[in-house]
Write a protein that holds these residues in place. Sequence first.
Motif, PDB file in Angstrom:
ATOM      1  N   GLU A  50      13.971 -31.512  31.931  1.00 37.19           N
ATOM      2  CA  GLU A  50      14.559 -32.048  32.973  1.00 37.19           C
ATOM      3  C   GLU A  50      13.348 -32.095  34.199  1.00 37.19           C
ATOM      4  O   GLU A  50      13.063 -33.053  34.857  1.00 37.19           O
ATOM      5  CB  GLU A  50      15.675 -31.238  33.569  1.00 37.19           C
ATOM      6  N   GLN A 162      14.417 -42.225  29.048  1.00 43.37           N
ATOM      7  CA  GLN A 162      13.793 -42.413  30.596  1.00 43.37           C
ATOM      8  C   GLN A 162      12.396 -42.507  30.291  1.00 43.37           C
ATOM      9  O   GLN A 162      11.937 -43.327  31.123  1.00 43.37           O
ATOM     10  CB  GLN A 162      14.295 -41.440  31.311  1.00 43.37           C
ATOM     11  N   ASN A 224      26.211 -43.538  34.337  1.00 41.98           N
ATOM     12  CA  ASN A 224      25.275 -42.005  34.684  1.00 41.98           C
ATOM     13  C   ASN A 224      26.444 -41.164  34.458  1.00 41.98           C
ATOM     14  O   ASN A 224      27.496 -41.234  34.535  1.00 41.98           O
ATOM     15  CB  ASN A 224      24.847 -42.219  35.995  1.00 41.98           C
ATOM     16  N   GLU A 229      23.325 -39.578  40.114  1.00 46.20           N
ATOM     17  CA  GLU A 229      22.228 -40.358  39.257  1.00 46.20           C
ATOM     18  C   GLU A 229      22.039 -41.944  39.540  1.00 46.20           C
ATOM     19  O   GLU A 229      21.130 -42.549  39.176  1.00 46.20           O
ATOM     20  CB  GLU A 229      22.555 -40.082  37.716  1.00 46.20           C
ATOM     21  N   ILE A 233      18.092 -42.892  38.240  1.00 48.84           N
ATOM     22  CA  ILE A 233      18.134 -42.391  36.955  1.00 48.84           C
ATOM     23  C   ILE A 233      18.323 -43.642  36.078  1.00 48.84           C
ATOM     24  O   ILE A 233      19.456 -43.990  36.175  1.00 48.84           O
ATOM     25  CB  ILE A 233      18.899 -41.368  36.499  1.00 48.84           C
ATOM     26  N   ASN A 235      19.316 -45.625  32.870  1.00 48.74           N
ATOM     27  CA  ASN A 235      20.131 -45.748  31.950  1.00 48.74           C
ATOM     28  C   ASN A 235      19.926 -46.942  31.144  1.00 48.74           C
ATOM     29  O   ASN A 235      19.157 -47.913  31.455  1.00 48.74           O
ATOM     30  CB  ASN A 235      21.612 -45.632  32.534  1.00 48.74           C
TER      31      ASN A 235
END
Length: 587
Positions: A50, A162, A224, A229, A233, A235
């Motif tokens: 992470e 990602q 998410n 997120e 982030i 997706n």
Amino acid sequence: MQYTNQYRYLLTLLMLGWVISNSSCKKILEQEPQNSTYDQVFWQTAKDCESAIAGNYSLLRASFTATSAYEENAFRYNMYGDAQTTSTSYFTINYNGDGLEGIQGGDFTFQYNIQTLGDWTVFYKTIAYSNIILKKIPSIPDEKLAKDVVNVQTFKNKIMGQALFIRALSYFQLVKVWGDVPIVTEAYDDVLSAPQLPRSAKADVMKQIENDCHAAMGMLNWGNESVQERGVIANRGSVYALLAHLYLWRATMTNVNSDTPIMSDVTNADTTLSTLMARGGYSLVDTAKYGDQFNNPSTESIFEVAMSENNQEGAYYHIGLGFLTGSLVEGLGFSPRFWVPDQYIDNHYGVERTGYGEGWVFRPGGWEWLPVKVVGIQYYIVENGVEINVTDDADLSNGNAYVYYADIDDYKLELVGGYGPDLGEVRYRNNFVKVGAQGSNLIKYRNIIYRNPGNRTNAYLSNNLPVFRLSDMRLLQAEVALYKNDLSTAAQIINFFRDRNNSSSVRVSATDGKFNLTREYMLERGKELYMEGQVYFDLLRTRMYTEFIGWMSTTRFRGEGFYWPVYPLLFNDNKFLTQTLYWRGKV
């Protein structure tokens, strides 16, 4: 700094391993990578993974927000995607001696510009880190991760998906700005073995982006895992949005000597957009809360670069701050570096104003002093219950008429009609304010947080950098329709945005013709996506540069003069690099 040296130095750090300082999940995107002594201490736990992807996002943010040498607010993402229009068509860069404004006249060779905006190193830093992640994650034994995650393979896929998206997005920026660029997809354990690479053909770069997107699709899910997120982030929806843009760029920019798009890519874009709309779970923001979507990720957010002060990621320098002044933010001066020219407002939001006054009008019996209605610059009187256009017979012009004031018992000639901004338009009233005589200020990015709130000092801008959002995708569907000669659908989408935003702009129809509809489409994207890093590339793709970029001749466009030159110092350590074709002999 030289590309090869930076790349090898970065590889050295990555080879030794990344260690990220402890922080909460809320701050995942602000973490910075630090090197450790041995590779063995990293790539051992779920937290390591992470932390690694957090570092990748940090490098992506750094590449998008890297600035020119002497203008910290000049985010390169916006310099490439917005500033390269002209100083009057979209936004104006005020002169301050650094030459940044030169790019608005098509000259990309000013010293400070080419050594910053012409240097692609920041993108390759991001790509190098993605490559490391993609190499290291699969080799971590499952049992080392099993104690921290429920499904090890799903966890690994999310991290690698990602990284693939970030690499693809970085290459997409590179191919739009420079065309042919080196393709680096390996992470080298022995940095001395890292090869010097030539520029690969843009078709190969776009194929690499497509491949990365398809691989990422299989690893990422829709939606998410948490609200935190959302938008920041990547997706599966983020990947589909990137792929849709790629297909339209490839359809229209593979062969710039032709204005006919590659229809197979148009069809691919159409299918990709339809799937995104059907499965992404996104929805348009209520226009009553239009401005809120630029303060925090919304239901419309597909991907944006995190810069929220909620997580101490706000920006002391930000493209938005370049438009603001001391009347809006404590501590700023009263002359902004950037401002919105009146021509942009007139082209995109200008509407006819209706007003009333009096004046001399020639009638069959001679000159008469009559009450007049003024619509724009047209003059009307009512005669025998019928409204008559008397523009050619009135001793009035340009929307002016005489207005009576009882307190002075006299008339004043005033502008009662003419043209002005569409004050009721949602995007106009949320994004712009007229503070001084020089154009308008952009207030789209205005979420100011004072780190010293008591005395209102140390102002940080807490606005993420939008990359993809639903309105962008919906408008791209109109572009697809235009390429397919489905003018009715294109017109319907354009009108949808005008209705939705309470616009007074005329409603369009298929009978307006393809060229006019394409121009109206670009006006709509220019309103919806102002300062979101899109419009310059939109104008190239649609060939509407002829309408809005005065310095871009057809000859220059056909010669790919829209690409940037490569900073010459990058050639020092790579004998295989060549200068961008248009700029050979000019740099």
